[in-house]
Enzyme design. Structure first.
Site, PDB file in Angstrom:
ATOM      1  N   LYS A  39      60.161  31.850   3.576  1.00  0.00           N
ATOM      2  CA  LYS A  39      61.179  32.472   3.243  1.00  0.00           C
ATOM      3  C   LYS A  39      61.778  34.120   4.775  1.00  0.00           C
ATOM      4  O   LYS A  39      62.380  33.409   5.257  1.00  0.00           O
ATOM      5  CB  LYS A  39      60.474  33.486   2.053  1.00  0.00           C
ATOM      6  CG  LYS A  39      61.067  32.821   0.687  1.00  0.00           C
ATOM      7  CD  LYS A  39      60.185  33.395   0.026  1.00  0.00           C
ATOM      8  CE  LYS A  39      59.883  32.344  -1.367  1.00  0.00           C
ATOM      9  NZ  LYS A  39      59.576  33.228  -2.843  1.00  0.00           N
ATOM     10  N   GLN A  83      55.871  38.162  -3.668  1.00  0.00           N
ATOM     11  CA  GLN A  83      55.800  36.722  -4.424  1.00  0.00           C
ATOM     12  C   GLN A  83      54.855  36.514  -5.659  1.00  0.00           C
ATOM     13  O   GLN A  83      53.793  37.239  -5.096  1.00  0.00           O
ATOM     14  CB  GLN A  83      55.172  35.668  -3.465  1.00  0.00           C
ATOM     15  CG  GLN A  83      54.842  34.607  -3.170  1.00  0.00           C
ATOM     16  CD  GLN A  83      56.230  33.632  -3.189  1.00  0.00           C
ATOM     17  OE1 GLN A  83      57.516  34.048  -2.407  1.00  0.00           O
ATOM     18  NE2 GLN A  83      56.414  32.796  -4.467  1.00  0.00           N
ATOM     19  N   ASP A 106      64.960  39.548  -5.638  1.00  0.00           N
ATOM     20  CA  ASP A 106      65.051  38.418  -6.644  1.00  0.00           C
ATOM     21  C   ASP A 106      65.813  38.356  -7.793  1.00  0.00           C
ATOM     22  O   ASP A 106      65.623  37.003  -8.480  1.00  0.00           O
ATOM     23  CB  ASP A 106      63.082  38.060  -6.723  1.00  0.00           C
ATOM     24  CG  ASP A 106      62.457  37.268  -5.736  1.00  0.00           C
ATOM     25  OD1 ASP A 106      63.112  36.468  -5.428  1.00  0.00           O
ATOM     26  OD2 ASP A 106      61.041  37.997  -5.793  1.00  0.00           O
TER      27      ASP A 106
END
Ligand code: NAP
Length: 281
Positions: A39, A83, A106
């Site tokens: 990412k 994450q 997200d």
């Protein structure tokens, strides 16, 4: 899409705007480390600033929450990525609730999930949104299609089903969601124009379970032992790729396919967020 985003970021830079992503990784889980590295690399290639934070596995809930709050307040951060999964002992739900919904790139905050469900504008979760973009940009007709999703997780199956049944020209599908309590999985998958496998188990979808000409999207990422590889394993999806590719009209590979699209949609949401913050969207 990466090229489109790169061009868009270059255009924003001319206006003095640099989209920024705050990245938080807690602990040393090897898979999470490699996802986060990918990412960050993608941000760099696109011209997005990333603020990388690696925290020790023993980090307290309080310290994690205060880092998220700090990023909520920082103007140069347009998106926050924590994450998942977090190490045991940390409260994921509380962390996700702390993220400012306007920076929730997200798309996991209940506010964004709720908006998505009622069809309002929201940050869409990256993996399902990436799958829809993959289908649309490959010319697959979603409208009216029978779609079977295998897996009902909060990050893939459930949001994807929701997005595909929305009444709009990017959706309008008829969706069946299967899981471990489904009585006869093959009965469902054989009817499907589009099969989306997100079970997390190699060989869940075999050629006899697929209709001739179906479109197959493989979300799964599974490690299988392979002595020929330096690491001792290789990555495979949930689909028996070699056999299913002979029957499918289109199929996504693993690695490749859904994984890179997921990252692309994270970049997309970060750029969208930067535009919204500057009244450009
Ligand atoms: P998850 O939380 O691991 O749950 C798996 C789901 O699949 C559950 O709903 C489970 O049913 C169902 N399932 C498992 N085995 C099944 C079987 N044999 N038949 C029918 N249903 C079955 O799901 P996830 O987090 O969505 O992850 C799924 C896979 O996608 C994993 O391999 C993950 O690594 C991968 N993934 C990839 C990306 C990417 O960007 N490429 C992103 C996210 C996830 P129950 O609910 O009944 O247990």
């Amino acid at each position: 899409m990466r090229a489109e985003l790169k061009a868009e970021v270059a255009g924003l830079k001319e206006k003095g705007i640099v989209p920024g992503l705050g990245v938080i990784l807690v602990g040393e889980d090897p898979a999470s480390q490699s996802y986060v590295r990918a990412k960050e690399r993608a941000c760099e290639e696109t011209g997005i600033y990333s603020d990388d934070n690696r925290l020790a596995a023993g980090t307290s809930q309080e310290d994690l929450i205060s880092l998220v709050k700090k990023m909520n307040a920082e103007a140069k951060i347009n998106g926050i990525l924590v994450q998942l999964p977090l190490p045991k002992g940390l409260n994921e739900a509380e962390v996700l609730l702390t993220i400012d919904p306007d920076k929730d790139v997200d798309g996991f905050h209940p506010m964004n999930i709720g908006k998505m469900m009622v069809g309002e504008e929201a940050f869409l979760p990256c993996t399902p949104h990436g799958i829809i973009q993959l289908l649309l940009r490959s010319g697959v007709k979603i409208e009216g299609a029978n779609v079977v999703i295998v897996g009902r997780s909060n990050i893939v199956g459930k949001p994807l089903a929701n997005m595909l049944i929305q009444k709009n020209d990017k959706a309008n599908a008829t969706v069946t969601v299967c899981h471990t309590r489904t009585k006869d999985l093959a009965l469902h998958t054989r009817q499907a124009d589009i099969v989306i496998a997100a079970a997390g188990r190699a060989n869940t979808i075999t050629a006899d379970m697929i209709k001739q000409g179906a479109v197959v999207i493989d979300v799964g990422v599974n490690r299988v032992e392979d002595a020929a590889k330096k690491k001792g394993y290789r990555l495979v999806g949930d689909v028996d790729f070699e056999a299913v590719k002979e029957k499918a009209s289109m199929i996504t590979p693993v690695p490749g396919g859904v994984g890179p699209m997921t990252i692309t949609m994270l970049l997309y949401n970060t750029v969208e967020s930067a535009k919204r913050a500057n009244n450009l969207a």
